[in-house]
Write a protein that holds these residues in place. Structure first.
Motif, mmCIF file in Angstrom:
data_model
loop_
_atom_site.group_PDB
_atom_site.id
_atom_site.type_symbol
_atom_site.label_atom_id
_atom_site.label_comp_id
_atom_site.label_asym_id
_atom_site.label_seq_id
_atom_site.Cartn_x
_atom_site.Cartn_y
_atom_site.Cartn_z
ATOM 1 N N VAL A 199 0.845 -1.188 0.000
ATOM 2 C CA VAL A 199 0.000 0.000 0.000
ATOM 3 C C VAL A 199 0.882 1.240 0.000
ATOM 4 O O VAL A 199 1.787 1.378 0.831
ATOM 5 N N THR A 200 0.630 2.133 -0.922
ATOM 6 C CA THR A 200 1.394 3.370 -1.021
ATOM 7 C C THR A 200 0.641 4.512 -0.350
ATOM 8 O O THR A 200 -0.552 4.404 -0.033
ATOM 9 N N ALA A 201 1.355 5.616 -0.159
ATOM 10 C CA ALA A 201 0.691 6.809 0.370
ATOM 11 C C ALA A 201 -0.433 7.245 -0.557
ATOM 12 O O ALA A 201 -1.513 7.646 -0.100
ATOM 13 N N GLU A 202 -0.220 7.127 -1.861
ATOM 14 C CA GLU A 202 -1.261 7.507 -2.824
ATOM 15 C C GLU A 202 -2.504 6.637 -2.666
ATOM 16 O O GLU A 202 -3.636 7.130 -2.756
ATOM 17 N N ASP A 203 -2.304 5.337 -2.415
ATOM 18 C CA ASP A 203 -3.442 4.438 -2.205
ATOM 19 C C ASP A 203 -4.238 4.860 -0.976
ATOM 20 O O ASP A 203 -5.477 4.920 -0.996
ATOM 21 N N LEU A 204 -3.529 5.131 0.101
ATOM 22 C CA LEU A 204 -4.194 5.453 1.362
ATOM 23 C C LEU A 204 -4.871 6.815 1.287
ATOM 24 O O LEU A 204 -5.974 7.004 1.818
ATOM 25 N N ILE A 205 -4.228 7.746 0.607
ATOM 26 C CA ILE A 205 -4.852 9.061 0.413
ATOM 27 C C ILE A 205 -6.139 8.920 -0.408
ATOM 28 O O ILE A 205 -7.162 9.551 -0.100
ATOM 29 N N ALA A 206 -6.111 8.081 -1.426
ATOM 30 C CA ALA A 206 -7.319 7.856 -2.227
ATOM 31 C C ALA A 206 -8.440 7.269 -1.378
ATOM 32 O O ALA A 206 -9.623 7.629 -1.548
ATOM 33 N N GLY A 207 -8.106 6.369 -0.457
ATOM 34 C CA GLY A 207 -9.110 5.809 0.438
ATOM 35 C C GLY A 207 -9.708 6.868 1.348
ATOM 36 O O GLY A 207 -10.932 6.910 1.563
ATOM 37 N N ARG A 232 3.659 7.151 6.305
ATOM 38 C CA ARG A 232 2.894 7.840 7.358
ATOM 39 C C ARG A 232 3.042 9.353 7.240
ATOM 40 O O ARG A 232 2.056 10.097 7.329
ATOM 41 N N GLN A 233 4.259 9.815 7.024
ATOM 42 C CA GLN A 233 4.489 11.250 6.944
ATOM 43 C C GLN A 233 3.781 11.857 5.732
ATOM 44 O O GLN A 233 3.210 12.958 5.820
ATOM 45 N N GLU A 234 3.779 11.142 4.615
ATOM 46 C CA GLU A 234 3.122 11.659 3.413
ATOM 47 C C GLU A 234 1.604 11.709 3.590
ATOM 48 O O GLU A 234 0.949 12.680 3.187
ATOM 49 N N VAL A 235 1.051 10.667 4.193
ATOM 50 C CA VAL A 235 -0.392 10.651 4.450
ATOM 51 C C VAL A 235 -0.759 11.776 5.418
ATOM 52 O O VAL A 235 -1.761 12.479 5.226
ATOM 53 N N ASN A 236 0.040 11.971 6.450
ATOM 54 C CA ASN A 236 -0.250 13.027 7.419
ATOM 55 C C ASN A 236 -0.172 14.418 6.794
ATOM 56 O O ASN A 236 -0.959 15.308 7.140
ATOM 57 N N THR A 237 0.764 14.603 5.881
ATOM 58 C CA THR A 237 0.836 15.887 5.183
ATOM 59 C C THR A 237 -0.449 16.142 4.401
ATOM 60 O O THR A 237 -0.990 17.261 4.411
ATOM 61 N N PHE A 238 -0.971 15.107 3.744
ATOM 62 C CA PHE A 238 -2.246 15.249 3.039
ATOM 63 C C PHE A 238 -3.369 15.616 4.006
ATOM 64 O O PHE A 238 -4.166 16.531 3.735
ATOM 65 N N ILE A 239 -3.455 14.907 5.119
ATOM 66 C CA ILE A 239 -4.547 15.163 6.068
ATOM 67 C C ILE A 239 -4.465 16.599 6.580
ATOM 68 O O ILE A 239 -5.486 17.298 6.669
ATOM 69 N N ARG A 240 -3.266 17.054 6.897
ATOM 70 C CA ARG A 240 -3.105 18.396 7.462
ATOM 71 C C ARG A 240 -3.353 19.507 6.448
ATOM 72 O O ARG A 240 -3.885 20.562 6.803
#
Length: 396
Positions: free
Chosen positions: A284-292, A329-337
């Motif tokens: 699972v990539t950051a892009e996958d998790l961001i899409a979810g 984790r850091q990439e996903v968190n940047t998206f969330i923030r």
């Protein structure tokens, strides 16, 4: 109210009558006051009764419960269901146990893959009550639906003892909730609820059992004290759950409708998931998790509800941590923030991380395994939630 009666017994003294569910009348005051996401359990046992202890959030009248056969492979009949107030252990307060009906009948059969709401039970149920739901099925078999990690002592027995207020027959302890997945009340007009969609951290692992110290419990206590219209809290966490993949439990994407969006009165979805997708190392990539995350936000907004995102907490020291997982984790968190796609953001990463090693949880908040907070950490998380963000405008 009768003079001298404890407030918690008011539910049990109202005269019997029937009224339609809040949704059936278009009444917006139906609000979820407790919930626990169902998953596939072991096989059901015919003739067994369960006495299930749950702790409410919002107070109100006309209690209803939702029974789940979501993971069953055959119809499931309940021929006796009661609600009362706990005195201690499996014992109920005298005079508190009252029968629930379903469409006016004492017996209900829930089709495989379905849930069913009870009729309203007249009377008042205060906030923060230890409610006890006792249920009996004469024909349970095949996969049972329930919530295995309750962190709450409940009880079972063979035979139908649901009408009894004594705890004497309830000799089989259980740490799981069977077949019950939600409780609602009719709250004052304008009252809403927040549903926390999460994994084992939301489910409360490493918090003290039987004391309601999961972070959503602390949040519920804050909401009760606050001047806010949001009073209900639905804890929709499943230990090990992922955003994208099933097992344990259906993924957050696959259970969003049943566990969250269908709950009465939910105004805001609080999304705090992702660490299990990351640490599983399944590609699972950051892009996958961001899409979810984006899909959950879009589906939430599509039905007029708000979405609050929470950053993924630190987990260095957990055996599956490595620099590659940390980068995701850091990439996903940047998206969330920073994406602006959530209506609000709670930065659990900032709350939990050590200032000396921000990839690791602060030791004072660590439950001991470096991924799950202790009671103090759970409270710190709840204290970080902006309560005004939960009371967002869903009409825009």
């Amino acid at each position: 109210m009768r003079a001298g009666l404890p407030l918690a017994v008011v539910l049990l003294t109202a005269v019997a009558c029937q009224s339609p569910p809040a949704e059936a009348t278009g009444d917006p005051s139906g609000v979820v006051t407790w919930a626990a996401s169902a998953d596939r359990m072991g096989d059901g046992v015919a003739g067994r009764s369960y006495r299930l202890v749950v702790h409410t959030s919002a107070g109100g009248t006309d209690l209803r419960i939702r029974l789940s056969n979501a993971f069953g492979d055959r119809p499931l009949t309940f021929d006796s269901v009661y609600a009362g107030i706990r005195k201690q252990g499996a014992e109920l307060r005298p005079g508190s146990n009252r029968r629930l009906t379903f469409g006016g009948a004492r017996t209900v059969t829930v089709p495989a893959g379905s849930t069913v709401w009870s009729d309203p039970l007249p009377g008042r149920l205060p906030a923060a009550t230890n409610l006890v739901v006792s249920l009996h099925s004469p024909d349970a078999g095949g996969p049972a639906s329930g919530h295995w990690m309750a962190l709450q002592s409940s009880y079972a027995t063979q035979g139908d003892h649901t009408a009894e207020e004594s705890g004497a027959a309830w000799t089989i302890p259980t740490g799981s909730w069977f077949y019950l997945d939600a409780v609602s009340v009719r709250a004052p007009a304008g009252t809403g609820a927040v549903a926390a969609l999460g994994d084992s951290i939301t489910d409360g692992w490493q918090s003290t059992a039987d004391l309601n110290r999961r972070w959503p419990d602390y949040l519920a206590r804050r909401l009760q004290r606050a001047d806010t219209a949001v009073k209900g809290v639905a804890n929709e966490g499943i230990s090990g759950n992922k955003v994208l993949a099933d097992n344990p439990g259906q993924s957050a994407l696959n259970r969003l409708e049943r566990d969250v969006l269908s709950q009465p009165g939910v105004r805001t979805v609080f999304l705090f998931q992702g660490v299990n997708d990351i640490k599983a190392h399944t590609g699972v990539t950051a892009e996958d998790l961001i899409a979810g995350h984006r899909e959950i936000v879009e589906r939430t907004h599509a039905v007029g509800k708000c979405a609050v995102g929470a950053t993924v907490g630190p987990f260095k020291g957990w055996h599956e941590w490595d620099p590659a997982a940390e980068a995701v984790r850091q990439e996903v968190n940047t998206f969330i923030r920073t994406s602006g796609e959530f209506d609000a953001v709670t930065d659990f990463d900032r709350v939990l991380r050590s200032p000396y090693d921000p990839e690791r949880m602060l030791p004072a908040l660590d439950g001991g395994d470096h991924i799950h907070p202790n009671d103090k950490g759970m409270q710190a998380m709840a204290d970080a939630v902006d309560l005004t963000a939960l009371d967002c405008d869903t009409t825009g």
